[in-house]
Design a protein around this motif. Structure first.
Motif, PDB file in Angstrom:
ATOM      1  N   TYR A  62     -28.227  46.289  48.028  1.00 49.42           N
ATOM      2  CA  TYR A  62     -27.126  47.240  47.905  1.00 49.42           C
ATOM      3  C   TYR A  62     -25.765  46.549  47.971  1.00 49.42           C
ATOM      4  CZ  TYR A  62     -30.789  50.647  48.896  1.00 49.42           C
ATOM      5  OH  TYR A  62     -31.933  51.392  48.850  1.00 49.42           O
ATOM      6  N   ARG A  63     -24.841  47.105  47.207  1.00 45.62           N
ATOM      7  CA  ARG A  63     -23.432  46.724  47.307  1.00 45.62           C
ATOM      8  C   ARG A  63     -22.685  47.922  47.884  1.00 45.62           C
ATOM      9  NH1 ARG A  63     -19.356  47.696  43.764  1.00 45.62           N
ATOM     10  NH2 ARG A  63     -20.860  48.347  42.156  1.00 45.62           N
ATOM     11  N   TYR A  64     -21.939  47.714  48.944  1.00 42.84           N
ATOM     12  CA  TYR A  64     -21.321  48.813  49.680  1.00 42.84           C
ATOM     13  C   TYR A  64     -19.827  48.901  49.381  1.00 42.84           C
ATOM     14  CZ  TYR A  64     -25.634  48.462  52.402  1.00 42.84           C
ATOM     15  OH  TYR A  64     -26.949  48.407  52.787  1.00 42.84           O
ATOM     16  N   LYS A  66     -16.395  52.101  49.900  1.00 43.76           N
ATOM     17  CA  LYS A  66     -16.040  53.409  50.439  1.00 43.76           C
ATOM     18  C   LYS A  66     -15.250  54.222  49.423  1.00 43.76           C
ATOM     19  CE  LYS A  66     -16.063  52.465  55.409  1.00 43.76           C
ATOM     20  NZ  LYS A  66     -15.281  52.511  56.671  1.00 43.76           N
ATOM     21  N   GLN A  74     -19.450  56.138  52.727  1.00 43.16           N
ATOM     22  CA  GLN A  74     -19.880  54.825  52.272  1.00 43.16           C
ATOM     23  C   GLN A  74     -20.883  54.998  51.135  1.00 43.16           C
ATOM     24  OE1 GLN A  74     -20.715  50.991  54.656  1.00 43.16           O
ATOM     25  NE2 GLN A  74     -22.721  51.952  54.516  1.00 43.16           N
ATOM     26  N   CYS A  76     -23.519  53.310  48.383  1.00 40.73           N
ATOM     27  CA  CYS A  76     -24.411  52.159  48.227  1.00 40.73           C
ATOM     28  C   CYS A  76     -24.814  52.048  46.761  1.00 40.73           C
ATOM     29  CB  CYS A  76     -25.654  52.316  49.094  1.00 40.73           C
ATOM     30  SG  CYS A  76     -25.299  52.591  50.835  1.00 40.73           S
ATOM     31  N   SER A  78     -26.981  50.189  44.180  1.00 38.03           N
ATOM     32  CA  SER A  78     -28.117  49.274  44.091  1.00 38.03           C
ATOM     33  C   SER A  78     -27.960  48.341  42.901  1.00 38.03           C
ATOM     34  CB  SER A  78     -29.424  50.061  43.979  1.00 38.03           C
ATOM     35  OG  SER A  78     -29.369  50.965  42.906  1.00 38.03           O
ATOM     36  N   TYR A 172     -33.389  51.303  53.408  1.00 38.50           N
ATOM     37  CA  TYR A 172     -32.051  51.631  53.922  1.00 38.50           C
ATOM     38  C   TYR A 172     -32.200  52.488  55.173  1.00 38.50           C
ATOM     39  CZ  TYR A 172     -27.384  53.749  54.202  1.00 38.50           C
ATOM     40  OH  TYR A 172     -26.153  54.172  54.622  1.00 38.50           O
ATOM     41  N   THR A 174     -29.512  54.055  58.580  1.00 44.03           N
ATOM     42  CA  THR A 174     -28.285  54.031  59.373  1.00 44.03           C
ATOM     43  C   THR A 174     -28.624  53.764  60.828  1.00 44.03           C
ATOM     44  OG1 THR A 174     -28.465  56.451  59.498  1.00 44.03           O
ATOM     45  CG2 THR A 174     -26.967  55.543  57.855  1.00 44.03           C
ATOM     46  N   PRO A 181     -29.343  56.185  51.203  1.00 43.81           N
ATOM     47  CA  PRO A 181     -28.096  55.628  50.666  1.00 43.81           C
ATOM     48  C   PRO A 181     -27.437  56.567  49.663  1.00 43.81           C
ATOM     49  CG  PRO A 181     -29.986  54.571  49.634  1.00 43.81           C
ATOM     50  CD  PRO A 181     -30.533  55.492  50.691  1.00 43.81           C
ATOM     51  N   ASN A 184     -27.685  56.392  45.193  1.00 50.22           N
ATOM     52  CA  ASN A 184     -28.946  56.124  44.494  1.00 50.22           C
ATOM     53  C   ASN A 184     -29.445  57.370  43.771  1.00 50.22           C
ATOM     54  OD1 ASN A 184     -29.154  53.472  45.213  1.00 50.22           O
ATOM     55  ND2 ASN A 184     -31.013  53.684  46.413  1.00 50.22           N
TER      56      ASN A 184
END
Length: 355
Positions: A62-64, A66, A74, A76, A78, A172, A174, A181, A184
């Motif tokens: 994942y690339r995060y 905001k 946030q 995510c 993929s 994924y 929390t 996420p 997705n």
């Protein structure tokens, strides 16, 4: 309802994998990641086929980042190869998720969406005296993995598909054992399905005829306030015990006082913008003007950004609000536009209600 089985052969079909690539690349065909995947398309699709057939899927990269509208969240993103995998699965599995959704579930469904949910809510607000508004606290972050997996086994029988779903879910969290996420494709399906059993409980066990759900935003209507109080306690217990989540404080009010839902204020005789939507609209208009005058956006880019804003206004009584805002973007995006673009703009402006 009979569980879906023997799905993997359909998922592995080359035509399905090519369709998955096309869907995943939509809107980003010229990005570096997509071009890199496309440059070796057939080898990459064969590798994906191998992952799916063996169950050794490569997930969780994942690339995060905001986003701050309508609230801070946030996202995510993929890896592109994983997005292709998600589409390959959902091309085939979509119909089985769809079968388990009630009519008045409106998120992430073809022919539904925000404005269909708004229209349905308007109808119910005219017909019923009281409403109960609910939503799940930190919904995506609180989805319980084991509860979700158990729900999926009641829809799907194909062991390989369930194993891959499990790996995507477990990629994924929390907190241990919780979370989906945001961003997705599979998360949209999983999150929608997570609350679909609550929809059936509400309609079939509690006998609530009037309800609308848009992801975790839930509104129920009834002629009697006391009945909705009882419904709230039953739903709260179901969410706590069956879904192992928690609800935010409920809103139980008269339909005449107005319902804030999906960015609008719904009354029995009219629909207005919510206060937050007005503030958000003004911020976006100011940003559009700043980007245009600074040279960051050209005229076609301004047009692409303003048309969705106009579409949002068109569903509510906004004449006084529009007159109170200095909409300088009209002169900005109308000047020197191609004829076709100007026609689209004029049509959009004509659709705004003269109220």
């Amino acid at each position: 309802m009979k569980r879906a089985n023997n799905l993997m052969p359909r998922i592995l079909e080359p035509d399905n994998l090519r369709l998955a690539f096309w869907k995943a690349s939509k809107g980003k065909r010229y990005s570096e990641e997509v071009l890199g995947f496309q440059s070796n398309l057939e080898p990459n699709l064969r590798e994906l086929m191998e992952q799916l057939s063996t169950g050794l899927v490569d997930v969780g990269k994942y690339r995060y980042f905001k986003v701050f509208e309508p609230k801070e969240r946030q996202i995510c993103a993929s890896a592109f190869s994983e997005q292709v995998l998600h589409h390959a699965l959902m091309n085939v599995c979509h119909e089985f998720f769809e079968r388990h959704l009630v009519f008045d579930s409106y998120a992430s469904r073809k022919g539904k969406g925000v404005h269909a949910a708004l229209e349905r809510a308007k109808q119910f607000s005219k017909s019923y005296r009281w409403y109960l508004k609910l939503d799940v606290r930190k919904f995506f972050d609180s989805v319980h993995h084991e509860v979700l997996k158990a729900q999926l086994t009641r829809v799907f029988k194909d062991r390989r598909v369930l194993e891959i779903f499990g790996k995507i879910i477990d990629s994924y969290e929390t907190i241990p054992g919780r979370g989906l996420p945001i961003g997705n494709l599979t998360s949209q399906y999983f999150a929608n399905h997570f609350l679909s059993e609550l929809d059936h409980f509400t309609k079939e066990n509690l006998r609530i005829k009037a309800s609308v759900r848009y992801m975790d935003d839930i509104v129920l209507w009834h002629q009697e306030k006391a009945a909705l109080k009882e419904v709230f306690f039953a739903i709260s217990e179901y969410v706590n015990t069956k879904l192992q989540c928690a609800l935010k404080p409920e809103v139980l009010a008269s339909s005449k006082r107005g319902l804030t839902f999906l960015g609008y204020r719904i009354f029995p005789d009219q629909v207005r913008l919510s206060q937050q939507s007005k503030q958000r609209f003004i911020r976006k208009i100011r940003l559009l003007e700043e980007n245009y005058h600074s040279g960051a956006w050209n005229e076609p880019t301004c047009q692409r950004h303003v048309l969705p804003l106009l579409a949002f206004l068109a569903h509510a009584k906004t004449r006084n609000f529009r007159e109170s805002v200095d909409l300088q973007q009209w002169s900005i995006i109308e000047r020197r536009q191609p004829r076709e673009s100007r026609r689209q703009l004029e049509q959009r402006r004509a659709e705004l209600p003269r109220r």
